[in-house]
Write a protein that holds these residues in place. Sequence first.
Motif, PDB file in Angstrom:
ATOM      1  N   PRO A 119       0.803  -1.236   0.000  1.00  0.00           N
ATOM      2  CA  PRO A 119       0.000   0.000   0.000  1.00  0.00           C
ATOM      3  C   PRO A 119       0.831   1.280   0.000  1.00  0.00           C
ATOM      4  CG  PRO A 119      -0.850  -1.580   1.603  1.00  0.00           C
ATOM      5  CD  PRO A 119       0.482  -2.091   1.159  1.00  0.00           C
ATOM      6  N   GLN A 120       2.030   1.239   0.588  1.00  0.00           N
ATOM      7  CA  GLN A 120       2.866   2.426   0.696  1.00  0.00           C
ATOM      8  C   GLN A 120       3.804   2.596  -0.494  1.00  0.00           C
ATOM      9  OE1 GLN A 120       2.807   4.862   2.889  1.00  0.00           O
ATOM     10  NE2 GLN A 120       4.629   5.914   2.098  1.00  0.00           N
ATOM     11  N   LEU A 121       3.970   1.542  -1.274  1.00  0.00           N
ATOM     12  CA  LEU A 121       5.025   1.540  -2.275  1.00  0.00           C
ATOM     13  C   LEU A 121       4.814   2.603  -3.354  1.00  0.00           C
ATOM     14  CD1 LEU A 121       7.590  -0.050  -2.567  1.00  0.00           C
ATOM     15  CD2 LEU A 121       6.403  -1.666  -4.052  1.00  0.00           C
ATOM     16  N   ARG A 122       3.589   2.869  -3.734  1.00  0.00           N
ATOM     17  CA  ARG A 122       3.359   3.867  -4.788  1.00  0.00           C
ATOM     18  C   ARG A 122       3.771   5.265  -4.341  1.00  0.00           C
ATOM     19  NH1 ARG A 122      -2.958   5.383  -5.120  1.00  0.00           N
ATOM     20  NH2 ARG A 122      -3.544   5.069  -2.950  1.00  0.00           N
ATOM     21  N   TYR A 123       3.697   5.536  -3.041  1.00  0.00           N
ATOM     22  CA  TYR A 123       4.155   6.829  -2.525  1.00  0.00           C
ATOM     23  C   TYR A 123       5.680   6.852  -2.408  1.00  0.00           C
ATOM     24  CZ  TYR A 123      -0.783   7.045  -1.279  1.00  0.00           C
ATOM     25  OH  TYR A 123      -2.160   7.024  -1.323  1.00  0.00           O
ATOM     26  N   ASP A 124       6.265   5.716  -2.046  1.00  0.00           N
ATOM     27  CA  ASP A 124       7.719   5.628  -1.978  1.00  0.00           C
ATOM     28  C   ASP A 124       8.346   5.844  -3.351  1.00  0.00           C
ATOM     29  OD1 ASP A 124       7.604   5.131   0.720  1.00  0.00           O
ATOM     30  OD2 ASP A 124       7.793   2.953   0.526  1.00  0.00           O
ATOM     31  N   VAL A 125       7.674   5.370  -4.393  1.00  0.00           N
ATOM     32  CA  VAL A 125       8.173   5.541  -5.752  1.00  0.00           C
ATOM     33  C   VAL A 125       8.270   7.022  -6.112  1.00  0.00           C
ATOM     34  CG1 VAL A 125       7.473   5.315  -8.178  1.00  0.00           C
ATOM     35  CG2 VAL A 125       7.578   3.299  -6.712  1.00  0.00           C
ATOM     36  N   VAL A 126       7.285   7.813  -5.694  1.00  0.00           N
ATOM     37  CA  VAL A 126       7.313   9.246  -5.976  1.00  0.00           C
ATOM     38  C   VAL A 126       8.536   9.888  -5.324  1.00  0.00           C
ATOM     39  CG1 VAL A 126       6.096  11.442  -5.662  1.00  0.00           C
ATOM     40  CG2 VAL A 126       4.807   9.361  -6.230  1.00  0.00           C
ATOM     41  N   GLU A 127       8.802   9.525  -4.081  1.00  0.00           N
ATOM     42  CA  GLU A 127       9.954  10.073  -3.373  1.00  0.00           C
ATOM     43  C   GLU A 127      11.258   9.599  -4.014  1.00  0.00           C
ATOM     44  OE1 GLU A 127      11.493  10.648   1.259  1.00  0.00           O
ATOM     45  OE2 GLU A 127       9.912   9.182   0.785  1.00  0.00           O
ATOM     46  N   ALA A 128      11.321   8.326  -4.357  1.00  0.00           N
ATOM     47  CA  ALA A 128      12.527   7.790  -4.991  1.00  0.00           C
ATOM     48  C   ALA A 128      12.761   8.439  -6.351  1.00  0.00           C
ATOM     49  CB  ALA A 128      12.416   6.273  -5.132  1.00  0.00           C
ATOM     50  N   ASN A 129      11.688   8.684  -7.094  1.00  0.00           N
ATOM     51  CA  ASN A 129      11.811   9.355  -8.384  1.00  0.00           C
ATOM     52  C   ASN A 129      12.417  10.745  -8.242  1.00  0.00           C
ATOM     53  OD1 ASN A 129      10.930   7.414 -10.198  1.00  0.00           O
ATOM     54  ND2 ASN A 129       8.808   8.090 -10.172  1.00  0.00           N
ATOM     55  N   PHE A 130      12.020  11.441  -7.194  1.00  0.00           N
ATOM     56  CA  PHE A 130      12.554  12.784  -6.979  1.00  0.00           C
ATOM     57  C   PHE A 130      14.070  12.742  -6.806  1.00  0.00           C
ATOM     58  CE2 PHE A 130      14.054  15.936  -3.905  1.00  0.00           C
ATOM     59  CZ  PHE A 130      13.786  17.108  -4.606  1.00  0.00           C
ATOM     60  N   PHE A 131      14.545  11.839  -5.954  1.00  0.00           N
ATOM     61  CA  PHE A 131      15.981  11.767  -5.716  1.00  0.00           C
ATOM     62  C   PHE A 131      16.723  11.236  -6.946  1.00  0.00           C
ATOM     63  CE2 PHE A 131      14.397  11.611  -1.284  1.00  0.00           C
ATOM     64  CZ  PHE A 131      15.090  12.706  -0.794  1.00  0.00           C
ATOM     65  N   GLY A 132      16.157  10.215  -7.602  1.00  0.00           N
ATOM     66  CA  GLY A 132      16.806   9.665  -8.784  1.00  0.00           C
ATOM     67  C   GLY A 132      16.900  10.681  -9.910  1.00  0.00           C
ATOM     68  N   GLY A 133      15.795  11.373 -10.183  1.00  0.00           N
ATOM     69  CA  GLY A 133      15.787  12.360 -11.255  1.00  0.00           C
ATOM     70  C   GLY A 133      16.677  13.554 -10.965  1.00  0.00           C
ATOM     71  N   THR A 134      16.643  14.041  -9.729  1.00  0.00           N
ATOM     72  CA  THR A 134      17.456  15.192  -9.351  1.00  0.00           C
ATOM     73  C   THR A 134      18.940  14.863  -9.418  1.00  0.00           C
ATOM     74  OG1 THR A 134      15.695  15.991  -7.878  1.00  0.00           O
ATOM     75  CG2 THR A 134      17.913  16.878  -7.541  1.00  0.00           C
ATOM     76  N   LEU A 135      19.303  13.682  -8.932  1.00  0.00           N
ATOM     77  CA  LEU A 135      20.712  13.303  -8.934  1.00  0.00           C
ATOM     78  C   LEU A 135      21.216  13.037 -10.353  1.00  0.00           C
ATOM     79  CD1 LEU A 135      22.935  12.959  -6.845  1.00  0.00           C
ATOM     80  CD2 LEU A 135      22.399  10.533  -6.734  1.00  0.00           C
ATOM     81  N   ALA A 136      20.395  12.393 -11.177  1.00  0.00           N
ATOM     82  CA  ALA A 136      20.791  12.156 -12.565  1.00  0.00           C
ATOM     83  C   ALA A 136      21.025  13.474 -13.295  1.00  0.00           C
ATOM     84  CB  ALA A 136      19.724  11.327 -13.282  1.00  0.00           C
ATOM     85  N   ASP A 137      20.159  14.445 -13.066  1.00  0.00           N
ATOM     86  CA  ASP A 137      20.318  15.746 -13.692  1.00  0.00           C
ATOM     87  C   ASP A 137      21.581  16.439 -13.192  1.00  0.00           C
ATOM     88  OD1 ASP A 137      19.149  17.748 -15.481  1.00  0.00           O
ATOM     89  OD2 ASP A 137      18.901  18.959 -13.678  1.00  0.00           O
ATOM     90  N   ALA A 138      21.891  16.279 -11.911  1.00  0.00           N
ATOM     91  CA  ALA A 138      23.102  16.870 -11.352  1.00  0.00           C
ATOM     92  C   ALA A 138      24.353  16.267 -11.984  1.00  0.00           C
ATOM     93  CB  ALA A 138      23.137  16.675  -9.836  1.00  0.00           C
TER      94      ALA A 138
END
Length: 345
Positions: A185-204
Amino acid sequence: MMSVNQQQTSKLLHNKFVVVLGDSIQRSVYKDLVLLLQKDKYLSLRQLKSKGEMSFEQDCLVEGGCLSQMTNGTEYREVRQFQSDHHLVRFYFVTRVFSRYMESIIEDFRHGLKPDVVIVNSCVWDISRYNSCWLEDYKENLRKFFDALSESLPEETLVIWNLTMPLGQKIKGGFLVPEIEHKAPQLRYDVVEANFFGGTLADAYEKDVLDLHFQFRFSLQHRMKDGVHWNAIAHRRITCLLLQHLAQAWGVILPSRPITVEEERHSTAVNYNDVEEFFRNSQSLPRFLSDNRPWQQSYLCFHYRHPHHLEPYREDHHHYVMRNRHTRHHYAPYTHHRSKARRDY
């Protein structure tokens, strides 16, 4: 966004080595690309669900899969490869963004053939199977991965980090073993948070980021019943987004083509979850998003800009892509005379 056919895909990826890294979603990204390089058809439901098979559309299983133990564990391996006279596409199944296995893959890049394109995502397994407090481990592994990738690949290699697509409220899948079902039940919200860090770091790290979570947030009708995987229409849409982005990064004008009323009807009316084959013998491609930009050229005609003087990046061209802004030097072998008829892989 535009529709792309087999001939355009084959020309754009001519003499290119493409690597796809990731989980079962990324495996379907690989499969759709391999299929589109050969024919204007969609993946069947059986092809989408299959894993570890010996051959798929003229590709071959290199390692793991049915050659080894078929499991849902974190140690599962599957390496696939499609090779033609002028194309090479390879897929590695990974369950963690950085591990000893990932280090061995990157080491292959360091000492072997350098890929022209790397399409990568690793998230759902990372945040569910290894540590209940996943955040710090995931962020640290992302840094290690991008560090290792940057040290091993030439600047000309185009690396695209795919953000994880939206998960359903109720999910089931190979990664969701009984021991972690309580996390569902929590995993779909965790994905949003993980996406933020993954996308931000990749862009950096000056890697390109394709935000598939944002792109598919209103296309949930194309998500499969397990709440994790997606149908053939969605995967062709992903392929078109990737190819459009590759074309712009390489300074190639990828023309759109006329869309028929029949194609439009099929693209919106078919419920892929209810049929096993989608357009079994169809040669048509649906429209996903319209594109009426003034630089469109005639259908099936490629126009190349000089690779060292690309037009400035325009945000209105890519609403779903974070993009590094430095000029990308690119060698396009199909624009020059070549002494050899084929590339030796």
